[in-house]
Scaffold this active site. Structure first.
Site, mmCIF file in Angstrom:
data_model
loop_
_atom_site.group_PDB
_atom_site.id
_atom_site.type_symbol
_atom_site.label_atom_id
_atom_site.label_comp_id
_atom_site.label_asym_id
_atom_site.label_seq_id
_atom_site.Cartn_x
_atom_site.Cartn_y
_atom_site.Cartn_z
ATOM 1 C CD GLU A 260 -3.326 5.205 20.747
ATOM 2 O OE1 GLU A 260 -3.359 5.787 19.601
ATOM 3 O OE2 GLU A 260 -2.349 5.250 21.450
ATOM 4 C CD1 TRP A 263 -2.738 9.429 21.273
ATOM 5 C CD2 TRP A 263 -2.205 11.130 19.692
ATOM 6 N NE1 TRP A 263 -1.533 9.673 21.362
ATOM 7 C CE2 TRP A 263 -1.017 10.845 20.684
ATOM 8 C CE3 TRP A 263 -1.891 12.293 19.051
ATOM 9 C CZ2 TRP A 263 0.122 11.396 20.561
ATOM 10 C CZ3 TRP A 263 -1.031 12.908 18.893
ATOM 11 C CH2 TRP A 263 0.166 12.617 19.879
ATOM 12 C CD1 TRP A 292 8.401 18.860 -0.699
ATOM 13 C CD2 TRP A 292 9.228 17.258 0.602
ATOM 14 N NE1 TRP A 292 7.966 19.106 0.925
ATOM 15 C CE2 TRP A 292 8.545 18.014 1.528
ATOM 16 C CE3 TRP A 292 9.933 15.938 1.158
ATOM 17 C CZ2 TRP A 292 8.425 17.911 2.759
ATOM 18 C CZ3 TRP A 292 9.875 15.889 2.506
ATOM 19 C CH2 TRP A 292 9.042 16.540 3.382
ATOM 20 C CG ASN A 327 -0.424 3.584 14.895
ATOM 21 O OD1 ASN A 327 -0.501 4.494 13.881
ATOM 22 N ND2 ASN A 327 0.247 3.520 15.892
ATOM 23 C CD1 TRP A 345 5.004 16.848 4.302
ATOM 24 C CD2 TRP A 345 2.918 16.419 4.562
ATOM 25 N NE1 TRP A 345 4.268 18.116 4.506
ATOM 26 C CE2 TRP A 345 2.858 17.819 4.923
ATOM 27 C CE3 TRP A 345 1.527 15.978 4.636
ATOM 28 C CZ2 TRP A 345 1.883 18.691 4.975
ATOM 29 C CZ3 TRP A 345 0.274 16.769 5.022
ATOM 30 C CH2 TRP A 345 0.378 18.326 4.938
ATOM 31 C CD1 TRP A 368 -0.531 10.710 5.945
ATOM 32 C CD2 TRP A 368 1.591 10.267 5.205
ATOM 33 N NE1 TRP A 368 -0.355 9.492 5.197
ATOM 34 C CE2 TRP A 368 0.945 9.380 4.700
ATOM 35 C CE3 TRP A 368 2.974 10.529 5.034
ATOM 36 C CZ2 TRP A 368 1.561 8.376 3.934
ATOM 37 C CZ3 TRP A 368 3.545 9.855 4.100
ATOM 38 C CH2 TRP A 368 2.899 8.359 3.963
#
Ligand code: FAD
Length: 437
Positions: A260, A263, A292, A327, A345, A368
């Site tokens: 993590e 990441w 959208w 998360n 988004w 996102w």
């Protein structure tokens, strides 16, 4: 009259004295070090409300630093202006040899630093920057052909191969604290002086590495009703914890947790190599063709936790009440906004940015764009989370839902604002039409 020459250490995302790369180098420069922090008015004016938990956290951390510096006979000098105005004024009062700072990889921060560097250069002052908030930055981890990785697994593999103990060595600077510029305490402006007020219901997680929690991280991290993750996000964001010390501990205890942290570095590297994402663009440009729906009433229902999908609503209420969201639920709520409601988004990204205690541009944008399928190594566009199945898998006994929606009654809950099956079909059609172009 100006004092003897000094150097400046500029605190930004590194609000700690210990194991701080640029501070260490400043303290070894041979000059007295004046520590400064600037409440940057260009940044502060972007906040929508006077209640902002991140500003409150910074403010609290500065008081701690002030105390620690007081023990060294020094003080933190704070400014409340643009950095350019701050440094112009400081140069009038002091003979400055150099300004030391740790690198910041976001586009706006890079532009700010480039401006300050040239302002200082005109005055013959060096601007010296150091890597501190990550183990690897810029081109440290790239493919054999020197191009950046855009897929996490090979990036993380190379990251781990590259990691030698030297990268985790602390910048041990305790013995150098006598080199701080000695002067009487400066006053840190109050939150209200800065135009902010305290946010109710917000508490900051402690900065501790809980070995037991991290040992069980792999089994527990996906269940939002369990306090199974570290809650170190805000400390990593503002550098109240050293990433070198954290990685060393993670390495010894749990590889899933280490991943993590990788990441986090992956998304920072993406921000560095692909600055177009800092300008509101999709990582994969073809995803900017999506049309959208952007229904404002539905966005409001989502943001207030009133969609009729209990797991989504619980997540949004956790975020609104505490500044944190688990998360797993971040992934579910983001996917719901984007794919079920077909809301851009970027609307969700901005909402999270304003609310999350641990808001960090690179990780938030990465999260996102992952959920919208427009990002690097993102979920494929046709994978659409089913909130009901996610609940059955990760909150089987509805403990998380009931915690955040205390009067929750499954037989008598708000009707869903969209039907899952038809929303799913609509999203698939919209995405495939956009990607055909
Ligand atoms: P832990 O699970 O204990 O992880 C430890 C640390 O690793 C985190 O604090 C964080 O620094 C890093 N980390 C963990 N997961 C990720 C990830 N997927 N991407 C990047 N870094 C990660 N994380 C942020 O730090 N800031 C954000 O603004 C942010 N926004 C997000 C938005 C969305 C839509 C999604 C899906 C994820 C987002 N994340 C963000 C990633 C992740 O949800 C949080 O890092 C994590 O929930 C924070 O809780 P923790 O500190 O207990 O994390």
């Amino acid at each position: 009259m100006k004092s003897n020459p000094i150097v400046i250490f500029w605190f930004r995302r590194d609000l700690r004295l210990d194991d701080n790369a640029a501070l260490y180098h400043a303290l070894k420069s041979g000059y007295r070090v004046m520590p400064v922090f600037i409440f940057d008015t260009d940044i502060l004016k972007q906040f929508e409300t006077p209640e902002n938990a991140q500003v409150e956290f910074i403010h609290q951390q500065l008081q701690i630093l002030q105390k620690e510096l007081g023990h060294c006979g020094s003080s933190l000098k704070t400014g409340h202006s643009t950095p350019a105005v701050f440094f112009e004024n400081l140069c009038k009062e002091h003979t400055i040899k150099a300004v030391y700072a740790n690198e910041d990889y976001e586009l706006s921060a890079r532009e700010r630093d480039a401006d300050i560097e040239s302002l200082l250069k005109e005055k013959d002052i060096d601007f010296l920057s150091f890597k501190d908030q990550v183990i690897f930055s810029k081109d440290d981890i790239v493919k054999d052909d020197r191009t950046p990785y855009t897929v996490f697994t090979p990036y993380s593999k190379r990251w781990k191969q590259h990691l030698q103990p030297g990268y985790l060595e602390s910048f041990d600077n305790r013995d150098l604290f006598c080199n701080f510029y000695q002067y009487k305490s400066d006053i840190i402006p109050s939150l209200s002086d800065l135009g902010f007020s305290k946010k109710r219901g917000i508490s900051f997680p402690p900065m501790e590495f809980n070995g037991d929690l991290i040992r069980n991280y792999t089994q527990q991290r996906d269940y939002p009703s369990i306090e199974g993750t570290s809650r170190l996000g805000i400390h990593l964001r503002f550098g109240t914890i050293s990433i070198r010390q954290l990685v060393a501990k993670a390495q010894a205890v749990n590889e899933t947790f280490l991943n993590e942290l990788i990441w986090r570095e992956f998304y920072h590297a993406i921000t560095w190599h692909f600055p177009h994402i800092c300008k509101g663009q999709a990582f994969k440009p073809q995803y900017d063709e999506i049309v959208w729906r952007n229904d404002e009433t539905e966005f409001k229902a989502w943001s207030e936790g009133k969609t009729g999908y209990p797991i989504v609503d619980a997540g949004m209420r956790q975020l609104n009440d505490t500044g944190f969201m688990h998360n797993r639920v971040r992934m579910i709520t983001a996917s719901f906004l984007i794919k079920h409601l077909l809301i851009d988004w970027r609307w969700g990204e901005a909402y999270f940015a304003n609310k999350l205690l641990d808001f960090d541009f690179a990780a938030n944008n990465g999260g996102w764009q992952w959920a919208s399928s427009s990002g690097c190594d993102a979920v494929p566009y046709f994978r659409i989370f089913n909130p009901q199945l996610q609940t059955e898998k990760f909150d089987k006994h509805l403990e998380y839902i009931k915690k955040w929606i205390p009067d929750f009654d499954p037989l008598n809950y708000i009707p869903p604002i969209v039907n899952h099956e038809s929303a799913r079909k609509r999203a698939l059609e919209t995405y495939s039409n956009a990607l055909k172009k």
